[in-house]
Design a protein around this motif. Structure first.
Motif, short mmCIF file in Angstrom:
data_model
loop_
_atom_site.label_atom_id
_atom_site.label_comp_id
_atom_site.label_asym_id
_atom_site.label_seq_id
_atom_site.Cartn_x
_atom_site.Cartn_y
_atom_site.Cartn_z
N GLY A 363 0.71 -1.78 0.13
CA GLY A 363 -0.23 0.03 -0.28
C GLY A 363 0.73 0.93 -0.01
O GLY A 363 0.83 1.70 -0.93
N VAL A 364 1.99 0.90 0.76
CA VAL A 364 2.89 2.22 0.33
C VAL A 364 3.75 2.55 -0.52
O VAL A 364 3.46 3.64 -0.88
CB VAL A 364 3.79 2.44 2.00
CG1 VAL A 364 4.26 3.45 1.97
CG2 VAL A 364 3.46 2.68 3.77
N LEU A 365 4.16 1.64 -1.19
CA LEU A 365 4.69 1.53 -2.38
C LEU A 365 3.76 2.32 -3.30
O LEU A 365 4.00 2.68 -4.39
CB LEU A 365 5.48 0.24 -2.80
CG LEU A 365 6.13 0.42 -4.05
CD1 LEU A 365 7.48 1.32 -3.72
CD2 LEU A 365 6.50 -1.51 -4.05
N PHE A 366 3.14 2.27 -3.57
CA PHE A 366 1.55 2.11 -4.22
C PHE A 366 0.63 3.76 -4.25
O PHE A 366 1.33 4.27 -5.07
CB PHE A 366 1.12 1.35 -4.56
CG PHE A 366 -1.00 1.15 -5.47
CD1 PHE A 366 -0.80 0.93 -6.47
CD2 PHE A 366 -1.79 2.60 -5.59
CE1 PHE A 366 -1.31 1.39 -7.68
CE2 PHE A 366 -2.99 2.44 -6.61
CZ PHE A 366 -2.19 1.98 -7.93
N VAL A 367 0.42 4.45 -2.95
CA VAL A 367 0.77 5.61 -3.25
C VAL A 367 2.19 6.60 -3.29
O VAL A 367 1.67 6.99 -4.32
CB VAL A 367 0.42 5.48 -1.88
CG1 VAL A 367 0.82 7.14 -1.16
CG2 VAL A 367 -1.25 5.49 -0.79
N HIS A 368 3.23 5.55 -2.84
CA HIS A 368 4.28 7.00 -3.18
C HIS A 368 5.17 6.71 -4.53
O HIS A 368 5.09 7.43 -4.85
CB HIS A 368 5.47 6.21 -2.19
CG HIS A 368 6.78 6.28 -2.68
ND1 HIS A 368 7.26 7.80 -1.96
CD2 HIS A 368 7.49 5.95 -3.10
CE1 HIS A 368 7.73 7.74 -2.64
NE2 HIS A 368 8.75 6.33 -3.49
N ASN A 369 4.49 5.30 -5.11
CA ASN A 369 5.05 5.87 -7.03
C ASN A 369 3.69 6.19 -7.20
O ASN A 369 4.18 6.99 -8.40
CB ASN A 369 4.80 4.19 -7.38
CG ASN A 369 6.06 2.96 -6.67
OD1 ASN A 369 7.09 4.19 -6.84
ND2 ASN A 369 6.71 2.01 -6.66
N THR A 370 2.82 6.27 -6.84
CA THR A 370 1.67 7.20 -7.73
C THR A 370 2.21 9.07 -7.92
O THR A 370 2.13 9.50 -8.61
CB THR A 370 -0.11 6.93 -7.01
OG1 THR A 370 -0.11 5.79 -7.44
CG2 THR A 370 -1.27 7.66 -7.92
N LEU A 371 2.50 9.44 -5.98
CA LEU A 371 2.42 10.30 -6.37
C LEU A 371 3.77 10.85 -7.06
O LEU A 371 3.69 12.37 -7.32
CB LEU A 371 2.56 11.13 -4.67
CG LEU A 371 1.43 10.31 -3.99
CD1 LEU A 371 1.38 10.81 -2.47
CD2 LEU A 371 -0.13 11.23 -4.54
N VAL A 372 5.15 9.93 -6.60
CA VAL A 372 5.99 10.17 -8.02
C VAL A 372 5.70 10.41 -8.84
O VAL A 372 6.33 11.42 -9.69
CB VAL A 372 7.37 9.31 -7.41
CG1 VAL A 372 8.23 9.37 -8.69
CG2 VAL A 372 7.27 9.48 -5.41
N GLY A 373 5.19 9.28 -9.65
CA GLY A 373 4.32 9.65 -11.11
C GLY A 373 3.90 10.76 -11.37
O GLY A 373 3.94 11.71 -12.44
N LEU A 374 3.50 11.43 -10.73
CA LEU A 374 2.32 12.74 -10.75
C LEU A 374 3.43 14.11 -10.50
O LEU A 374 3.07 15.45 -10.31
CB LEU A 374 1.06 12.72 -9.96
CG LEU A 374 0.18 11.51 -10.88
CD1 LEU A 374 -1.08 11.71 -9.77
CD2 LEU A 374 0.19 11.60 -12.32
N ARG A 375 4.28 13.96 -9.63
CA ARG A 375 5.57 14.80 -9.25
C ARG A 375 4.65 15.67 -8.28
O ARG A 375 4.58 17.37 -8.08
CB ARG A 375 5.73 16.07 -10.68
CG ARG A 375 6.45 15.47 -11.75
CD ARG A 375 6.87 16.49 -12.69
NE ARG A 375 7.64 15.78 -13.98
CZ ARG A 375 8.78 15.80 -13.43
NH1 ARG A 375 9.90 15.51 -12.97
NH2 ARG A 375 9.25 14.69 -14.97
N LEU A 376 3.37 14.97 -7.67
CA LEU A 376 3.13 15.23 -5.90
C LEU A 376 3.92 14.92 -4.49
O LEU A 376 3.60 15.19 -4.16
CB LEU A 376 1.14 14.82 -6.76
CG LEU A 376 0.55 15.46 -7.19
CD1 LEU A 376 -0.93 14.64 -7.48
CD2 LEU A 376 0.29 17.13 -7.21
N ARG A 377 5.03 14.19 -4.97
CA ARG A 377 5.42 13.76 -3.22
C ARG A 377 5.96 14.81 -3.08
O ARG A 377 5.63 14.48 -1.58
CB ARG A 377 6.36 12.96 -4.08
CG ARG A 377 6.69 11.80 -3.02
CD ARG A 377 5.80 11.09 -1.83
NE ARG A 377 6.34 10.33 -1.17
CZ ARG A 377 6.41 10.45 0.27
NH1 ARG A 377 6.46 12.08 -0.06
NH2 ARG A 377 7.14 9.98 0.93
#
Length: 534
Positions: A363-377
């Protein structure tokens, strides 16, 4: 167990001692009278001492537990192995927490009990050039994005959500006082902010569930004025919307009416005549856009405090729908707490506990990756919860992308929980999860608050030592290249080799490697939690 049965043996000892007094001229009676007198004194001492809740609730008989624990190593090791598969946490994990809470050494002679050739064995690689350990007090994270005017500097290790009602008043007092002593945060759980949360002034994260307890109208809907009154209190540092929880995602919650006291009813704004139910879904929003608008509204009502949400990941496209809504609406939460399915202290259906929800690391990895992939992290911080007890548990969560970790059961152990699995019966033997006033008396706030403080401090001290051994000086430096997992007797891999980590902007630019992320992104839509085409 009723009051009569809990005190029956102690009462019998006292009564037998008194009954023997007129007949002490009989020599044969002296040994029995002396034995019962000694047991009576033990019982009196058990009631007066403040360190052991079980002995306070079970005078004389409660000593059997501590006697068994003191016999080592054979019986203790047998018990450790015997319950490894029977309880959510093994005795080894509880012993670690107890040792740190009591400021006792947690060193283990004669090597590890862990099978280093087990296919799930995990470890941190150490450095030939260790770094000097940092002061754990410096292990903090600033939470608050560009739309937040009152950011909060949080410890990287905090008390996870546990409500007053599920826990006793004394348990809440001890947790909050420990949080104040250690300078870390105490999540209220969805049961709202009770007088016992406020008594010692520890930092609070106010969790707002679907029942809107503490800020609800008579019909159960959200009351913005009541929310603003509570949220603007300086003790409240952050506001967290609970979408779901790891123990029973999508199920809602329930506090049986037999556990509802007048104090709980007043705190939550509910009736004592029926079970207190948290619906499975929120009524204040129904789409990703509406969720973000609700977050923005709560942030404004709270005076600009960090506002975010907690959830257990389910359908990947639903979280990506929220992420798409962030881009479309221009609204971002200040933080997201990812609750793993392996966590949770609340009662839940067995099938939910075993087979529903995504584990924390995925779960953490999916959320982290999604935000990174959208430049929102860089705008959103990530918290992680789910069976986190040790320093290594924290390090593992951070390596997958979290900024901080929360623990529920670890801090419950620190205040005396022995996993009796009677939380739902109102007969907790240590006074942790009961509303019975006499049972609560067994939990001495001053003693257990000190243990909460010790557990937090010693766990972060252990983390600082692990980081130093790896050549690091701050938890933020941990990443997937530092942790390793064994796959077989002949193969080990870095986390970075085992899992997909997206690069900044990959989702935006359509450069995703891995069909899972690509497909979830295609299915997500900002105006609905339903997938595209549904």
């Amino acid at each position: 167990m009723s009051l009569l049965s809990r005190y029956a043996f102690f009462a019998c000892c006292v009564l037998f001692t008194l009954a023997c007094v007129p007949f002490l001229q009989h020599d044969w009676l002296w040994p029995f009278a002396l034995a019962s007198a000694l047991l009576s004194l033990v019982g009196v001492w058990d009631l007066l001492q403040k360190r052991h809740a079980v002995r306070r609730n079970y005078p004389v008989l409660g000593n059997i537990r501590y006697l068994m624990e003191a016999i080592r190593p054979e019986i203790r090791q047998y018990l450790l192995e015997a319950d490894r598969e029977q309880l959510p946490f093994s005795r080894a994990q509880r012993s670690l927490v107890y040792a740190r809470a009591k400021n006792e050494g947690a060193d283990k002679p004669f090597g590890t009990l862990v099978d280093v050739y087990d296919n799930h064995f995990e470890f941190i690689n150490h450095s030939i050039r260790p770094a000097p350990p940092r002061d754990p007090a410096a292990f903090r994270v600033a939470i608050g994005g560009p739309q937040c005017s009152q950011p909060y500097s949080a410890s990287i290790f905090n008390i996870s959500a546990m409500s007053f009602g599920s826990l006793s008043a004394n348990a809440i007092r001890a947790l909050n006082k420990g949080a104040r002593l250690g300078g870390f945060a105490h999540d209220t759980g969805e049961g709202s902010i009770s007088p016992y949360h406020r008594e010692h002034g520890g930092d609070l994260i106010w969790e707002l569930g679907s029942g809107y307890f503490g800020c609800r109208k008579p019909d159960g809907s959200f009351d913005p004025e009541a929310f603003a009154r509570q949220a603007r209190d300086p003790q409240v540092k952050m506001v967290e919307i609970k979408l779901s929880q790891g123990a029973k995602p999508g199920h809602g919650g329930i506090l049986p009416k037999k556990k509802i006291t007048p104090e709980i009813a007043a705190t939550r704004g509910v009736s004592m005549d029926e079970d207190c139910v948290s619906p499975a879904a929120h009524s204040a929003f129904s789409t990703p856009i509406e969720l973000l608008q609700f977050i923005a509204r709560l942030r404004e009502l709270s005076g600009g405090k960090p506002t975010g949400f907690k959830f257990c990941l389910g359908h990947g496209w639903e979280f990506m729908a929220i992420a798409k809504a962030m881009l479309e609406a221009g609204i971002t939460p200040d933080f997201i707490v990812v609750d793993g399915k392996e966590g949770g202290t609340g009662a839940a259906p067995l099938e939910f506990t075993d087979h529903l929800g995504v584990p924390m690391r995925e779960g953490v990895l999916f959320v982290h990756n999604t935000l990174v992939g959208l430049r929102l992290r860089d705008k959103i911080k990530i918290g992680a919860s789910g069976k986190i007890v040790s320093a290594f548990d924290i390090a593992r969560a951070l390596a997958f992308g979290a900024d901080w970790a929360n623990s529920a059961r670890g801090f419950m152990f620190a205040i005396g929980c022995i996993q009796s699995q009677s939380c739902h019966t109102n007969r907790c033997p240590t006074g942790v999860a009961t509303q019975d006033k006499l049972r609560q008396r067994a939990l001495v706030v001053e003693d257990k608050a000190e243990r909460v403080f010790n557990f937090h401090r010693n766990t972060l001290k252990a983390l600082a030592e692990m980081l130093a051994a790896a050549g690091l000086t701050h938890p933020a430096q941990l990443d997937a290249n530092h942790l390793v997992q064994r796959l077989s007797a002949s193969e080990i891999r870095l986390y970075a080799q085992l899992h997909t980590f997206l690069k900044p902007g990959e989702l935006l630019e359509g450069r995703v490697e891995g069909r899972f992320y690509e497909r979830s992104w295609e299915m997500a839509r900002a105006d609905s939690f339903d997938p595209v085409g549904a």
